[in-house]
Design a protein around this motif. Structure first.
Motif, PDB file in Angstrom:
ATOM      1  N   THR A   1      -5.978  24.474 -30.107  1.00 22.94           N
ATOM      2  CA  THR A   1      -6.239  23.285 -29.436  1.00 22.94           C
ATOM      3  C   THR A   1      -5.281  22.912 -28.416  1.00 22.94           C
ATOM      4  OG1 THR A   1      -7.366  22.411 -31.483  1.00 22.94           O
ATOM      5  CG2 THR A   1      -6.754  20.594 -29.747  1.00 22.94           C
ATOM      6  N   LEU A   2      -5.654  22.582 -27.200  1.00 20.23           N
ATOM      7  CA  LEU A   2      -4.715  22.501 -26.063  1.00 20.23           C
ATOM      8  C   LEU A   2      -4.292  20.956 -25.931  1.00 20.23           C
ATOM      9  CD1 LEU A   2      -6.981  24.091 -23.247  1.00 20.23           C
ATOM     10  CD2 LEU A   2      -5.182  24.920 -24.502  1.00 20.23           C
ATOM     11  N   ASP A   3      -3.325  20.795 -25.375  1.00 22.88           N
ATOM     12  CA  ASP A   3      -2.656  19.221 -25.379  1.00 22.88           C
ATOM     13  C   ASP A   3      -3.594  18.272 -25.183  1.00 22.88           C
ATOM     14  OD1 ASP A   3      -0.148  20.409 -26.065  1.00 22.88           O
ATOM     15  OD2 ASP A   3       0.778  20.072 -24.077  1.00 22.88           O
ATOM     16  N   ASP A   4      -4.638  18.517 -24.376  1.00 22.58           N
ATOM     17  CA  ASP A   4      -5.562  17.332 -24.104  1.00 22.58           C
ATOM     18  C   ASP A   4      -6.592  17.158 -25.241  1.00 22.58           C
ATOM     19  OD1 ASP A   4      -7.258  19.626 -23.915  1.00 22.58           O
ATOM     20  OD2 ASP A   4      -7.658  19.072 -21.686  1.00 22.58           O
ATOM     21  N   GLY A   5      -6.279  17.897 -26.357  1.00 20.66           N
ATOM     22  CA  GLY A   5      -7.087  17.617 -27.674  1.00 20.66           C
ATOM     23  C   GLY A   5      -8.632  18.646 -27.574  1.00 20.66           C
ATOM     24  N   MET A   6      -8.742  19.500 -26.230  1.00 20.48           N
ATOM     25  CA  MET A   6      -9.803  20.367 -26.334  1.00 20.48           C
ATOM     26  C   MET A   6      -9.488  21.792 -26.957  1.00 20.48           C
ATOM     27  SD  MET A   6     -13.028  21.006 -25.080  1.00 20.48           S
ATOM     28  CE  MET A   6     -13.212  19.640 -23.884  1.00 20.48           C
ATOM     29  N   PRO A   7     -10.571  22.158 -27.869  1.00 19.78           N
ATOM     30  CA  PRO A   7     -10.465  23.414 -28.475  1.00 19.78           C
ATOM     31  C   PRO A   7     -10.401  24.420 -27.296  1.00 19.78           C
ATOM     32  CG  PRO A   7     -11.858  22.026 -29.768  1.00 19.78           C
ATOM     33  CD  PRO A   7     -11.402  21.339 -28.649  1.00 19.78           C
ATOM     34  N   LEU A   8      -9.513  25.619 -27.481  1.00 19.51           N
ATOM     35  CA  LEU A   8      -9.574  26.732 -26.264  1.00 19.51           C
ATOM     36  C   LEU A   8     -10.791  27.199 -26.191  1.00 19.51           C
ATOM     37  CD1 LEU A   8      -7.869  28.057 -24.301  1.00 19.51           C
ATOM     38  CD2 LEU A   8      -7.456  29.820 -26.315  1.00 19.51           C
ATOM     39  N   LEU A   9     -11.677  27.390 -27.301  1.00 19.61           N
ATOM     40  CA  LEU A   9     -12.699  28.396 -27.471  1.00 19.61           C
ATOM     41  C   LEU A   9     -14.179  27.292 -27.156  1.00 19.61           C
ATOM     42  CD1 LEU A   9     -12.223  30.240 -30.630  1.00 19.61           C
ATOM     43  CD2 LEU A   9     -12.156  31.222 -28.164  1.00 19.61           C
ATOM     44  N   ARG A  10     -14.132  26.019 -26.999  1.00 18.20           N
ATOM     45  CA  ARG A  10     -15.078  25.222 -26.694  1.00 18.20           C
ATOM     46  C   ARG A  10     -15.948  25.478 -25.464  1.00 18.20           C
ATOM     47  NH1 ARG A  10     -14.594  18.943 -28.220  1.00 18.20           N
ATOM     48  NH2 ARG A  10     -14.543  19.984 -30.215  1.00 18.20           N
ATOM     49  N   GLY A  11     -17.072  25.957 -25.563  1.00 19.94           N
ATOM     50  CA  GLY A  11     -17.682  26.390 -24.177  1.00 19.94           C
ATOM     51  C   GLY A  11     -17.512  27.559 -23.663  1.00 19.94           C
TER      52      GLY A  11
END
Length: 351
Positions: free
Chosen positions: A198-208
């Protein structure tokens, strides 16, 4: 990787021969001995593309291998795949990058090798004192400074499914390298390293994100009870984590680039994954002539894309394509009940 297929082939060979109605009698006219295996004493000096290698001035790439030697219970070997490390290692070196090797536990990681799969680069790695020194004293991932690396490459192997996903040091490494503008690469089972990032902005790296990785079809063909042996199947888990899985034909090159994330489906994607990583880093890869195995994969890709006529044309343009690999795919087709494909593919091996 072929050793897994070979075990299944040996167990089912008699059935296959019956199914294809004697078509594999042509095997005896293939003159396979005319294709000797790569010389075990091959060195870096024997790798033509390394003769034009750039000096290591572009930075460093970290290759990460598994520390898990066996499946739970200890009865089945796991480890990392030599071919998926060695070939990428020299692609990176040829293109001006120094390469370090790390593993979750550090030290000497468990290597899996199959002499029938090995090409010059694989033997060269084993005979390369500097490369072996780095391997037997692999850096513990937790001790690695991500700021030192332009890219990180996760080598495949069954062991990655057990120790890559939930390792916080691997998650930190991926996150920091990616957020600093670096490139993330992985091949075969290596994308397991990306599952929980998960990146620092809360977004999972793999999403989309469009990704490849060892497919369910490939896994279940090799290990019928894979769903019981593994905690998950990689394709399923990638999708569960929000990735857009891109599936290619079984055991053929399929590398997917999504921005600065580069993933390859299986061992035959190693060369293209490493070279795609070089492109993602902003460089045109050093010219490299494909080997016999890659030429065979190109013939097989032509067959899947355009049928037998396209494959025959590709075969005529690649007379030194690896006959054993063509025949292996014919056997796989026979084992799957695809009789027409089996017959046509063994014909390509004979051409």
């Amino acid at each position: 990787m072929r050793r897994w297929i070979k075990r299944g082939l040996l167990a089912c060979l008699a059935t296959v021969l019956v199914v294809v109605a004697g078509g594999f009698v042509y095997v005896y006219t293939l003159d396979l001995d005319a294709q000797p295996p790569a010389e075990p004493d091959s060195t870096v000096a024997d790798l033509a593309f390394m003769r034009d290698a750039l000096p290591p001035t572009r930075g460093k790439i970290l290759a990460v291998v598994t520390s898990t030697s066996h499946f739970p219970g200890g009865e089945k070997n796991a480890g990392f795949e030599l071919t998926e490390l060695a070939r990428a290692y020299y692609v990176f070196r040829a293109n001006g990058y120094d390469v370090d090797i790390a593993s979750p536990q550090g030290g000497s990681p468990p290597m899996r090798r199959d002499d029938e799969d090995m090409v010059e680069a694989d033997h060269a790695f084993l005979n390369d004192a500097d490369a072996r020194r780095k391997l037997v004293a692999s850096l513990p991932v937790g001790d690695v400074d991500p700021a030192r690396y332009s890219a990180v490459y996760f080598v495949g192997g069954k062991g990655t499914m057990f120790d890559f996903p939930n390792d916080p040091a691997i998650q930190r490494l991926v996150r920091d390298v990616y957020q600093a503008g670096g490139v993330i690469g992985a091949v075969c089972h290596g994308p397991a390293a990306l599952l929980e990032v998960t990146l620092d902005d809360g977004m999972p790296l793999l999403r989309g994100r469009r990704v490849a990785g060892f497919s369910n079809a490939e896994e279940l063909f090799l290990i019928e009870d894979a769903r019981a042996r593994f905690p998950y199947l990689l394709q399923d888990r990638l999708v569960e984590k929000g990735a857009r899985y891109v599936e290619g034909p079984m055991y053929l090159d399929n590398t997917v680039v999504d921005g600065r994330v580069v993933t390859g489906q299986n061992p035959w994607s190693t060369w293209s994954t490493a070279e795609a990583m070089v492109r993602a880093l902003g460089h045109v890869p050093v010219a490299r002539a494909p080997g016999r195995d890659e030429r065979a994969v190109q013939v097989l890709a032509a067959y899947h894309a355009g049928g037998i006529d396209a494959a025959r044309k590709a075969r005529a343009e690649r007379p030194d394509a690896d006959k054993r690999l063509l025949l292996m795919h014919a056997l796989v087709a026979g084992m799957q009940g695809r009789r027409g494909d089996a017959w046509r593919l063994q014909g390509l091996a004979h051409d």
